[in-house]
Design a protein around this motif. Structure first.
Motif, PDB file in Angstrom:
ATOM      1  N   LEU A  87      -8.229   8.282  11.634  1.00 24.81           N
ATOM      2  CA  LEU A  87      -7.644   7.315  10.698  1.00 24.81           C
ATOM      3  C   LEU A  87      -6.400   6.677  11.299  1.00 24.81           C
ATOM      4  O   LEU A  87      -5.621   7.361  11.971  1.00 24.81           O
ATOM      5  CB  LEU A  87      -7.229   8.006   9.401  1.00 24.81           C
ATOM      6  N   LEU A  99       2.364   4.035   3.155  1.00 16.28           N
ATOM      7  CA  LEU A  99       1.552   3.633   4.297  1.00 16.28           C
ATOM      8  C   LEU A  99       0.252   3.025   3.775  1.00 16.28           C
ATOM      9  O   LEU A  99      -0.202   3.365   2.683  1.00 16.28           O
ATOM     10  CB  LEU A  99       1.216   4.837   5.175  1.00 16.28           C
ATOM     11  N   PHE A 101      -3.670   2.832   4.803  1.00 16.90           N
ATOM     12  CA  PHE A 101      -4.637   3.476   5.685  1.00 16.90           C
ATOM     13  C   PHE A 101      -5.869   2.605   5.881  1.00 16.90           C
ATOM     14  O   PHE A 101      -6.311   1.908   4.968  1.00 16.90           O
ATOM     15  CB  PHE A 101      -5.089   4.817   5.090  1.00 16.90           C
ATOM     16  N   GLY A 102      -6.433   2.679   7.101  1.00 19.22           N
ATOM     17  CA  GLY A 102      -7.760   2.138   7.338  1.00 19.22           C
ATOM     18  C   GLY A 102      -8.801   3.122   6.832  1.00 19.22           C
ATOM     19  O   GLY A 102      -8.475   4.224   6.380  1.00 19.22           O
ATOM     20  N   GLU A 103     -10.074   2.725   6.935  1.00 19.59           N
ATOM     21  CA  GLU A 103     -11.145   3.556   6.397  1.00 19.59           C
ATOM     22  C   GLU A 103     -11.679   4.579   7.392  1.00 19.59           C
ATOM     23  O   GLU A 103     -12.516   5.394   7.032  1.00 19.59           O
ATOM     24  CB  GLU A 103     -12.265   2.675   5.856  1.00 19.59           C
ATOM     25  N   GLY A 104     -11.203   4.521   8.603  1.00 15.98           N
ATOM     26  CA  GLY A 104     -11.535   5.566   9.552  1.00 15.98           C
ATOM     27  C   GLY A 104     -12.738   5.270  10.431  1.00 15.98           C
ATOM     28  O   GLY A 104     -13.594   4.437  10.099  1.00 15.98           O
TER      29      GLY A 104
ATOM     30  N   TYR B  35      -3.034  11.045  -2.869  1.00 17.73           N
ATOM     31  CA  TYR B  35      -4.092  10.119  -2.488  1.00 17.73           C
ATOM     32  C   TYR B  35      -5.429  10.624  -3.035  1.00 17.73           C
ATOM     33  O   TYR B  35      -5.607  11.817  -3.239  1.00 17.73           O
ATOM     34  CB  TYR B  35      -4.245  10.044  -0.965  1.00 17.73           C
ATOM     35  N   GLN B  37      -9.621  10.245  -1.887  1.00 18.79           N
ATOM     36  CA  GLN B  37     -10.505   9.802  -0.814  1.00 18.79           C
ATOM     37  C   GLN B  37     -11.944   9.935  -1.286  1.00 18.79           C
ATOM     38  O   GLN B  37     -12.434  11.029  -1.506  1.00 18.79           O
ATOM     39  CB  GLN B  37     -10.284  10.630   0.459  1.00 18.79           C
ATOM     40  N   MET B  41     -14.703   6.498   2.664  1.00 18.86           N
ATOM     41  CA  MET B  41     -13.615   5.544   2.418  1.00 18.86           C
ATOM     42  C   MET B  41     -12.297   6.098   2.946  1.00 18.86           C
ATOM     43  O   MET B  41     -12.166   7.288   3.224  1.00 18.86           O
ATOM     44  CB  MET B  41     -13.497   5.269   0.911  1.00 18.86           C
ATOM     45  N   GLY B  42     -11.333   5.210   3.013  1.00 24.95           N
ATOM     46  CA  GLY B  42     -10.004   5.636   3.423  1.00 24.95           C
ATOM     47  C   GLY B  42      -9.246   6.255   2.266  1.00 24.95           C
ATOM     48  O   GLY B  42      -9.794   6.533   1.200  1.00 24.95           O
ATOM     49  N   LEU B  43      -7.990   6.475   2.477  1.00 20.47           N
ATOM     50  CA  LEU B  43      -7.117   7.085   1.477  1.00 20.47           C
ATOM     51  C   LEU B  43      -6.512   6.005   0.584  1.00 20.47           C
ATOM     52  O   LEU B  43      -5.957   5.021   1.084  1.00 20.47           O
ATOM     53  CB  LEU B  43      -6.005   7.861   2.179  1.00 20.47           C
ATOM     54  N   LEU B  45      -3.684   5.371  -2.367  1.00 16.03           N
ATOM     55  CA  LEU B  45      -2.479   5.970  -2.913  1.00 16.03           C
ATOM     56  C   LEU B  45      -2.493   5.904  -4.443  1.00 16.03           C
ATOM     57  O   LEU B  45      -2.653   4.828  -5.027  1.00 16.03           O
ATOM     58  CB  LEU B  45      -1.253   5.256  -2.363  1.00 16.03           C
TER      59      LEU B  45
END
Lengths: 111, 116
Positions: A87, A99, A101-104, B35, B37, B41-43, B45
């Motif tokens: 990530l 922050l 975050f991208g989806e990885g 968070y 998830q 998918m990403g995290l 907030l």
């Protein structure tokens, strides 16, 4: 609109086959870019922080680089234990303590 | 060296039930985060806190509440559980940086929550 995009979504490599993961961002006022590793069933684990274009950081088989538009995570001669989701996250001047975050990228390294 | 501890690790709830997800850190970090998830998918907030007594909404706060009465603890409350809240929940903490620029966040191992 601010965006953080990681590519590819998934990557399969043979052991020893080097490659790169990409994190592109369209944020203004970048203060830092973070890379994390996430193993199945675990929380993300911090790898690197990059602060300015041209900066590079290394840890074992991983090297992270940063330009004004993107960051790369280079994996040299990967081993099966490098298999994980990677990530990236960006910290920008107007985001306060948050922050984005991208989806990885899900990396699988086959023996 | 505990770091960030989340409890429980797994939970199944019925629609409409309530529960509190616990998060504790022993690193004396000022900043704490929740968070969610979803698969692939990403995290996202949910809520965050920059210190005891201070909380603020993130991207997806609806259906959740938080409190921060001590530096160490940051519980997340679900009042009326809905199927859309099925997810993995991660708590994180960081030193923060009031001078500008965030420090790396340290994560717990998550709570896997299913709402049926």
């Amino acid at each position: 609109e601010d965006q953080v995009t990681q590519s590819p979504e998934a990557l399969r490599l043979q052991e020893g086959e080097s490659s790169s993961l990409n994190c592109s961002y369209t944020v203004s006022g970048l203060r830092g870019l973070f890379w994390y590793r996430q193993d199945p069933g675990k929380g993300p684990e911090f790898l690197f922080t990059l602060y300015s274009a041209g900066e590079e950081k290394e840890k074992e088989r991983l090297k992270a680089t940063l330009t004004k538009k993107e960051s790369f995570l280079h994996i040299t001669a990967p081993k099966p234990e490098d298999s994980a989701t990677y990530l990236c996250a960006v910290d920008k001047e107007t985001s306060g303590s948050r922050l984005t975050f991208g989806e990885g990228t899900q990396l699988t390294v086959n023996p | 060296n505990a770091g960030v501890t989340q409890t429980p690790k797994f939970r199944i709830l019925k629609i409409g039930q309530s529960m509190t997800l616990q998060c504790a850190q022993d690193m004396n970090h000022n900043y704490m985060y929740w968070y969610r998830q979803d698969p692939g998918m990403g995290l996202k907030l949910i809520y965050y806190s920059v210190g005891a007594g201070i909380t603020d909404k993130g991207e997806v706060p609806n259906g959740y509440n938080v409190s921060r009465s001590t530096t160490e603890d940051f519980p997340l409350r679900l009042e009326l559980a809905a199927p859309s809240q099925t997810s993995v929940y991660f708590c994180a903490s960081s030193k923060g940086d009031r001078g500008g620029g965030n420090q790396p966040q340290h994560f717990g191992d998550g709570t896997r929550l299913s709402i049926l």
